[in-house]
Design an enzyme around this catalytic site. Sequence first.
Site, PDB file in Angstrom:
ATOM      1  N   ASP A  34     -19.565  13.978  -7.258  1.00 32.81           N
ATOM      2  CA  ASP A  34     -18.476  14.469  -6.418  1.00 32.81           C
ATOM      3  C   ASP A  34     -18.592  16.002  -6.465  1.00 32.81           C
ATOM      4  O   ASP A  34     -18.911  16.550  -7.488  1.00 32.81           O
ATOM      5  CB  ASP A  34     -17.136  13.893  -7.209  1.00 32.81           C
ATOM      6  CG  ASP A  34     -15.900  14.037  -6.250  1.00 32.81           C
ATOM      7  OD1 ASP A  34     -15.430  12.926  -5.691  1.00 32.81           O
ATOM      8  OD2 ASP A  34     -15.584  14.986  -5.730  1.00 32.81           O
ATOM      9  N   LYS A 227     -17.059  -3.833   9.712  1.00 32.98           N
ATOM     10  CA  LYS A 227     -16.062  -3.411   8.941  1.00 32.98           C
ATOM     11  C   LYS A 227     -14.752  -3.099   9.761  1.00 32.98           C
ATOM     12  O   LYS A 227     -13.811  -3.352   9.448  1.00 32.98           O
ATOM     13  CB  LYS A 227     -16.582  -2.233   8.131  1.00 32.98           C
ATOM     14  CG  LYS A 227     -15.531  -1.286   7.464  1.00 32.98           C
ATOM     15  CD  LYS A 227     -14.997  -2.413   6.346  1.00 32.98           C
ATOM     16  CE  LYS A 227     -13.685  -1.409   5.876  1.00 32.98           C
ATOM     17  NZ  LYS A 227     -13.286  -2.114   4.612  1.00 32.98           N
ATOM     18  N   GLY A 280       0.438  -0.427   5.453  1.00 30.04           N
ATOM     19  CA  GLY A 280       0.038   1.023   5.357  1.00 30.04           C
ATOM     20  C   GLY A 280      -0.945   0.927   4.430  1.00 30.04           C
ATOM     21  O   GLY A 280      -1.942   0.172   4.633  1.00 30.04           O
ATOM     22  N   CYS A 283      -6.519   2.388   4.410  1.00 28.19           N
ATOM     23  CA  CYS A 283      -7.355   1.916   5.471  1.00 28.19           C
ATOM     24  C   CYS A 283      -6.911   1.541   6.926  1.00 28.19           C
ATOM     25  O   CYS A 283      -7.245   1.891   7.944  1.00 28.19           O
ATOM     26  CB  CYS A 283      -8.086   0.549   4.931  1.00 28.19           C
ATOM     27  SG  CYS A 283      -9.173   1.216   3.355  1.00 28.19           S
TER      28      CYS A 283
HETATM   29  C1  UDX Z   1      -7.372  -3.309   3.113  1.00 29.00           C
HETATM   30  C2  UDX Z   1      -8.530  -4.302   3.333  1.00 29.00           C
HETATM   31  O1  UDX Z   1      -7.688  -5.627   2.767  1.00 29.00           O
HETATM   32  C3  UDX Z   1      -9.692  -4.244   2.541  1.00 29.00           C
HETATM   33  O2  UDX Z   1     -10.489  -5.336   2.904  1.00 29.00           O
HETATM   34  C4  UDX Z   1     -10.221  -3.040   3.132  1.00 29.00           C
HETATM   35  O3  UDX Z   1     -11.491  -2.689   2.281  1.00 29.00           O
HETATM   36  C5  UDX Z   1      -9.237  -1.895   2.770  1.00 29.00           C
HETATM   37  O4  UDX Z   1      -7.984  -2.267   3.376  1.00 29.00           O
HETATM   38  P1  UDX Z   1      -5.824  -2.267   1.168  1.00 29.00           P
HETATM   39  O5  UDX Z   1      -5.415  -1.222   1.932  1.00 29.00           O
HETATM   40  O6  UDX Z   1      -6.286  -2.222  -0.291  1.00 29.00           O
HETATM   41  O7  UDX Z   1      -7.205  -3.249   1.549  1.00 29.00           O
HETATM   42  O8  UDX Z   1      -4.729  -3.478   1.018  1.00 29.00           O
HETATM   43  P2  UDX Z   1      -4.304  -5.051   1.708  1.00 29.00           P
HETATM   44  O9  UDX Z   1      -4.154  -5.670   0.513  1.00 29.00           O
HETATM   45  O10 UDX Z   1      -5.021  -5.584   2.740  1.00 29.00           O
HETATM   46  O11 UDX Z   1      -2.693  -4.735   2.361  1.00 29.00           O
HETATM   47  C6  UDX Z   1      -2.766  -3.775   3.559  1.00 29.00           C
HETATM   48  C7  UDX Z   1      -1.170  -3.470   3.881  1.00 29.00           C
HETATM   49  O12 UDX Z   1      -0.727  -4.513   4.683  1.00 29.00           O
HETATM   50  C8  UDX Z   1      -0.377  -3.319   2.598  1.00 29.00           C
HETATM   51  O13 UDX Z   1       0.744  -2.318   3.214  1.00 29.00           O
HETATM   52  C9  UDX Z   1       0.278  -4.828   2.550  1.00 29.00           C
HETATM   53  O14 UDX Z   1       1.620  -4.562   2.081  1.00 29.00           O
HETATM   54  C10 UDX Z   1       0.367  -5.188   4.162  1.00 29.00           C
HETATM   55  N1  UDX Z   1       0.373  -6.714   4.128  1.00 29.00           N
HETATM   56  C11 UDX Z   1      -0.630  -7.284   3.721  1.00 29.00           C
HETATM   57  C12 UDX Z   1       1.395  -7.120   4.654  1.00 29.00           C
HETATM   58  O15 UDX Z   1       2.287  -6.550   5.199  1.00 29.00           O
HETATM   59  N2  UDX Z   1       1.192  -8.715   4.921  1.00 29.00           N
HETATM   60  C13 UDX Z   1      -0.010  -9.388   4.559  1.00 29.00           C
HETATM   61  O16 UDX Z   1       0.237 -10.550   4.869  1.00 29.00           O
HETATM   62  C14 UDX Z   1      -0.870  -8.844   4.070  1.00 29.00           C
END
Ligand code: UDX
Length: 469
Positions: A34, A227, A280, A283
């Site tokens: 890094d 992806k 949110g 990603c």
């Molecule tokens: C996501 C993808 O799941 C992962 O595969 C990728 O590599 C990175 O982005 P992450 O951002 O860690 O992972 O969170 P995730 O668990 O997917 O949730 C994302 C958002 O969606 C959160 O704000 C969560 O609260 C919301 N969410 C998720 C919902 O509102 N409803 C759901 O049913 C699932």
Amino acid sequence: MAEAVQIAVVGSGYVGLVAAVCFAEMGHSVICVDNDESKVAALQGGDTLIHENHLPELLERYRNTRVRFMTDLGEATRTCQAIFVAVGTPQSETGDADLSYVEAVASEIARSINGYKVIIEKSTVPVYTNEWIRRVIERNGVPRDAFDIVSNPEFLREGTAVEDFLHPDRIVVGADSERASELLSEIYLPLTQGEYYRRPNAIPGGCSPENLPILLQTSTKSAEIIKHASNAFLALKISFINAVSNLCEAADANVEQVARGMGLDSRIGPKFLRPGIGYGGSCFPKDIAAFRSVAEQMGVDFNLLSEVEKINSNQKKRFLSKVRSALWTLRGKRLAVLGLAFKGDTDDIRESPAIDLVEMFLAEGCTVVAYDPAAMGRAESKIPRSSQMQYASGVDEAAADADALLILTDWQEFASLDLVQLHSLMRYPIIVDGRNLYDPQHMIENGFTYLSIGRPSATPLREAARLAV
Ligand code: UDX
């Protein structure tokens, strides 16, 4: 027994750091690079920097032995055969992914190449990025046969990142050369052949010697699109159920029942059908914007993605209206806010709908008393303490004298609140739950007016009778 590979991981954010310790856990020798000296020093000293299950124990096990941290990308390039690029790809003003960090890393690698290297995109990047990396390296005078570019996207979720990495649903390897693809297969061999899962001290998860992860080989461009398309599809699923939840509210139906009914269809599946205040995180918002932008640049109509974004941002406005409908006016109201992180089990507040909502309530003149088990430090640097914005050390302190309590993040702790205690502490027993953590009937029985997402609102009989007069 799989051969250990010398691996460099460039970037020590969520993806880079988790990949680095997990590759070490799989038996490889890793250099994590890094350019931020303070981060490198912190990691060398044992600070994990992020709140992530299993990370402290793995870091402790391999720090300064099988995982070395440094700032010198040149040395890492010379030492390692596989170089995973996991640097940030932030969103630019137009929605595109800003690839300047990826480009800078590619040029620096080019200057130090001393033999055949495989450069692997681990960050989420738009299709064609591999071509650009190749061009940058060639422009720096490196012959075409001295390197290959591979796309090996990472699908880990925050909060379960280590488990997701070591127990993946699939490993995608996009490569246009046999030699590069073989190296990647070798790196993942401990998982694909199950050697890792037979170890007594393996991190537990969904994979096992009987249930091995699949390594899917594709072209580099297909892997890049896999992806973006996967994240966009998951976001679409969330926006879809959120739109359905709005319909349920209008029709007095129950979205939980609808989601269950839909999810039992194996073609749809039950996951990512939880309605709420919108997605949110670092990603989804960024990747959907970047994917939309890529489609636009390539002349492909993908307006569906704009609709996904629109539903997501409206979901927050609807939540604000819901709180208003429970309190009539907002100015001067004291709101207890439970949850600031973008989801449970993480301290990350990037693009957190909870933070957006807190800002909206502050703009409406409310006083907010917030509590989050892990994200308060980060939240405070975004929304400093003031007479209007307070941070509480626990649920009780947040709830004391509140006109309403809002649940904004799905932390496990918030799903088992002491309702009797809460009722006695609050000025009015009103809960607006943005994550549907409770059964409405149960809340009525405990004397609460309870509003949630896509379900009929629940008001205790005495209060309902009073309102009807
Ligand atoms: C996501 C993808 O799941 C992962 O595969 C990728 O590599 C990175 O982005 P992450 O951002 O860690 O992972 O969170 P995730 O668990 O997917 O949730 C994302 C958002 O969606 C959160 O704000 C969560 O609260 C919301 N969410 C998720 C919902 O509102 N409803 C759901 O049913 C699932």
